[in-house]
Design a protein around this motif. Structure first.
Motif, PDB file in Angstrom:
ATOM      1  N   ARG A   1      11.877  -2.250   5.409  1.00  0.00           N
ATOM      2  CA  ARG A   1      13.341  -2.300   5.444  1.00  0.00           C
ATOM      3  C   ARG A   1      13.919  -2.232   4.026  1.00  0.00           C
TER       4      ARG A   1
ATOM      5  N   VAL B   1      13.356   1.152   2.395  1.00  0.00           N
ATOM      6  CA  VAL B   1      14.274   2.168   2.922  1.00  0.00           C
ATOM      7  C   VAL B   1      15.655   2.011   2.279  1.00  0.00           C
TER       8      VAL B   1
ATOM      9  N   SER C   1       8.059  15.963   6.466  1.00  0.00           N
ATOM     10  CA  SER C   1       7.599  15.014   5.435  1.00  0.00           C
ATOM     11  C   SER C   1       7.435  15.771   4.127  1.00  0.00           C
TER      12      SER C   1
ATOM     13  N   ILE D   1       6.457   6.393   3.771  1.00  0.00           N
ATOM     14  CA  ILE D   1       7.209   6.353   5.039  1.00  0.00           C
ATOM     15  C   ILE D   1       8.672   5.993   4.739  1.00  0.00           C
ATOM     16  N   ALA D   2       8.867   4.987   3.877  1.00  0.00           N
ATOM     17  CA  ALA D   2      10.235   4.563   3.529  1.00  0.00           C
ATOM     18  C   ALA D   2      10.992   5.705   2.867  1.00  0.00           C
TER      19      ALA D   2
ATOM     20  N   ASN E   1      10.524   8.904   3.299  1.00  0.00           N
ATOM     21  CA  ASN E   1      10.879   9.891   4.320  1.00  0.00           C
ATOM     22  C   ASN E   1      12.011   9.405   5.215  1.00  0.00           C
ATOM     23  N   ILE E   2      11.983   8.121   5.581  1.00  0.00           N
ATOM     24  CA  ILE E   2      13.057   7.588   6.440  1.00  0.00           C
ATOM     25  C   ILE E   2      14.390   7.616   5.680  1.00  0.00           C
TER      26      ILE E   2
ATOM     27  N   LYS F   1      15.768  10.976   5.549  1.00  0.00           N
ATOM     28  CA  LYS F   1      16.264  11.421   6.861  1.00  0.00           C
ATOM     29  C   LYS F   1      17.617  10.798   7.189  1.00  0.00           C
ATOM     30  N   VAL F   2      17.797   9.547   6.809  1.00  0.00           N
ATOM     31  CA  VAL F   2      19.078   8.869   7.076  1.00  0.00           C
ATOM     32  C   VAL F   2      20.216   9.660   6.411  1.00  0.00           C
TER      33      VAL F   2
END
Lengths: 262, 274
Positions: free
Chosen positions: A8, A11, A76, A106-107, A109-110, A113-114
């Motif tokens: 969290r 991100v 990715s 992962i963070a 990429n997220i 994307k946001v």
């Protein structure tokens, strides 16, 4: 729980950083929607001239309206960053902390994307409104749920492929050529440029079995088409293969890590 | 881990690097494609080292001696080729949470802070990584910031800090979770005298007040003289001296006030001639 909290906050940090690059990302999204929009115009023109593609006009239009956002979500861009961190030793700062560098990937990429989603959705909505008579989405329900699962597996596959390609930097000086080849293959074979159903019939069995299909085309087929149960099984099989290969290549690679520059 | 167990224990610890040597010119490059000349280099050679808890030990040696490779094995970055290695009762290469949450590493030449955000944002990330309760986080941050005099720069993006400011912030980040063992790899490299003194004083206080074990590598012998009660001198991957500074001077036939740079230089020259 601890990892969820770390994810969290990573991100949040990524979104904060991405906002600095909002204009670059906006231009990127504009360019991402141009190719399917042109493809849409060409195919609708061909249909109007009497051409008969092997899919319905509704499927084709809905596919091309949605493809930019469905291709973006499981994408990715970790492999290049990962390869650099291995080659230049930046990975060391992650290996001495109780948090995997992949959680950071992962963070990243997220977070990306946001921000991209906020920029891309209005563009897709405009395209959808223009072609609203031929866009058909299923009602909210099980199909959307299965679509989400398929999309998550697609995201895990692309991220795993990134780890495999990035891990090559444990043994090779430069992985950019491999990366370039992968993006070229993915663009053609995933269906992000042209729906796979429009390829010549002779290559369809190959296209249906190869893994790139399950990174973009298949989730869309789940949402607006009628894929078979066998195709689901194939996606699960490719998903397991990609994740397994990523785990093995990463573990083997770490044994060769030399932590340059520290 | 029981108090009497050492923080670090190695037996015949060895690390060998494999590499390919290429002959010069185009012909050498082409030959290398078909018949690569594979070689091995032993960076650490059967190293025996035991460090009790609460000690500050200096790992010294010339460039390429094997100090950094040793540190990298001790903190789990590199997997030893052979030998025994135990740090805080763990095998570092497994890199388990219990091990990694009890150690910390400061690289003088590699930042652990996130470059694009402030130090405080980096601290928030570490708070979650090490599962530090909020009250403890607030108290530790305040205490470390006061000791290192960085209260006014915690909210400035790291990329805008000077080297001395950044190194002090690196220490705040490294020590936030209260590690039992700190690896400090050239923590004063490139710093001015004021910043060097500040880092040295802080490390000495850390060891005195909290009993933190510190493994220090530095080419600055003033750091070593100010901090280390014990030094292990490594050359060609082997320990050529292990003892205190007085014994080091005696070993080099130098007086108690002899310049440590000259002492080390003499030791390395003797080792090279032997």
């Amino acid at each position: 729980m601890r990892l969820a909290r770390v994810l969290r906050i990573l991100v949040i940090r990524e979104v904060t950083i991405m906002l600095h690059y909002r204009w670059w990302l906006a231009m990127l999204q504009l360019s991402n929607i141009v190719a399917p929009a042109i493809s849409l115009l060409v195919w609708r023109g061909a249909i109007a001239q009497g051409s008969t593609p092997p899919v319905t006009e509704t499927f084709l239009t809905t596919y091309l309206v949605l493809v930019s956002v469905v291709a973006m979500l499981p994408s990715s861009w970790t492999s290049g960053f990962l390869a650099d961190s291995i080659r230049l030793g930046g990975l060391s700062s992650w290996l001495v902390r109780p948090c995997s560098t992949h959680l950071n990937g992962i963070a990243n990429n997220i977070g990306e994307k946001v921000v991209k989603l906020v920029l891309l959705v209005p563009l897709v909505a405009v395209l959808g409104i223009i072609f609203r008579t031929e866009v058909e989405l299923p009602p909210l329900g099980l199909r959307w749920l299965v679509f989400a699962v398929s999309l998550l597996m697609a995201g895990a596959m692309t991220f795993s492929l990134d780890i495999v390609i990035g891990s090559l930097a444990f043994w090779f000086e430069d992985v950019t050529a491999v990366n370039r080849l992968r993006y070229l293959l993915a663009r053609i074979l995933s269906g992000s440029l042209i729906p796979l159903a429009l390829f010549p019939a002779a290559v369809i069995p190959f296209l249906n079995a190869q893994p790139f299909r399950f990174m973009v085309s298949f989730p869309l087929e789940v949402l607006i088409g009628h894929p078979s149960g066998q195709a689901f099984a194939l996606q699960v099989g490719w998903f397991a293969t990609f994740v397994g290969t990523a785990v093995v290549s990463w573990r083997l690679g770490l044994r060769s890590y030399q932590g340059a520059g520290a | 881990m029981p108090r009497n167990e050492p923080a670090i224990h190695t037996e015949a610890l060895t690390k060998t690097y494999r590499y390919t040597e290429q002959q010069p010119g185009l012909a050498g490059a082409v030959k290398g494609l078909f018949r690569p000349d594979r070689r091995e280099r032993t960076a650490v050679d059967k190293l025996h080292l035991t460090v009790p808890r609460g000690q500050i030990i200096g790992l010294l040696g010339p460039n390429g001696a094997g100090k950094t490779t040793t540190i990298k094995m001790l903190c789990g970055l590199l997997r030893p080729t052979s030998g025994e290695l135990e740090v805080l009762g763990h095998r570092p290469a497994k890199r388990g949470y219990d091990f990694l949450s009890r150690i910390s590493v400061v690289f003088g030449q590699k930042s652990m802070l996130w470059w694009d955000v402030s130090t405080y944002d980096s601290l928030l990330i570490h708070r979650e990584m090490y599962a530090i309760p909020k009250p403890r986080f607030a108290n530790t941050t305040k205490d470390l910031a006061e000791r290192l005099q960085v209260q006014d720069i915690l909210n400035i993006p790291v990329r805008k800090l000077s080297l001395g400011q950044r190194m002090r912030c690196e220490l705040v980040l490294a020590l936030l979770h209260g590690p039992e063992l700190l690896f400090a790899d050239e923590p004063t490299v490139g710093l001015d005298v004021v910043a060097k003194l500040s880092v040295r004083t802080f490390l000495a206080e850390l060891n005195r007040d909290l009993g933190t074990t510190i493994v220090l590598t530095s080419h600055d012998m003033n750091d070593v003289a100010a901090l280390c009660e014990r030094v292990a001198v490594i050359n060609h991957g082997r320990t050529i001296f292990d003892g205190d500074l007085d014994a080091l001077r005696s070993r080099a036939d130098a007086g108690v006030d002899a310049d440590l740079d000259q002492v080390m230089s003499k030791l390395f020259t003797e080792a090279a001639d032997a």
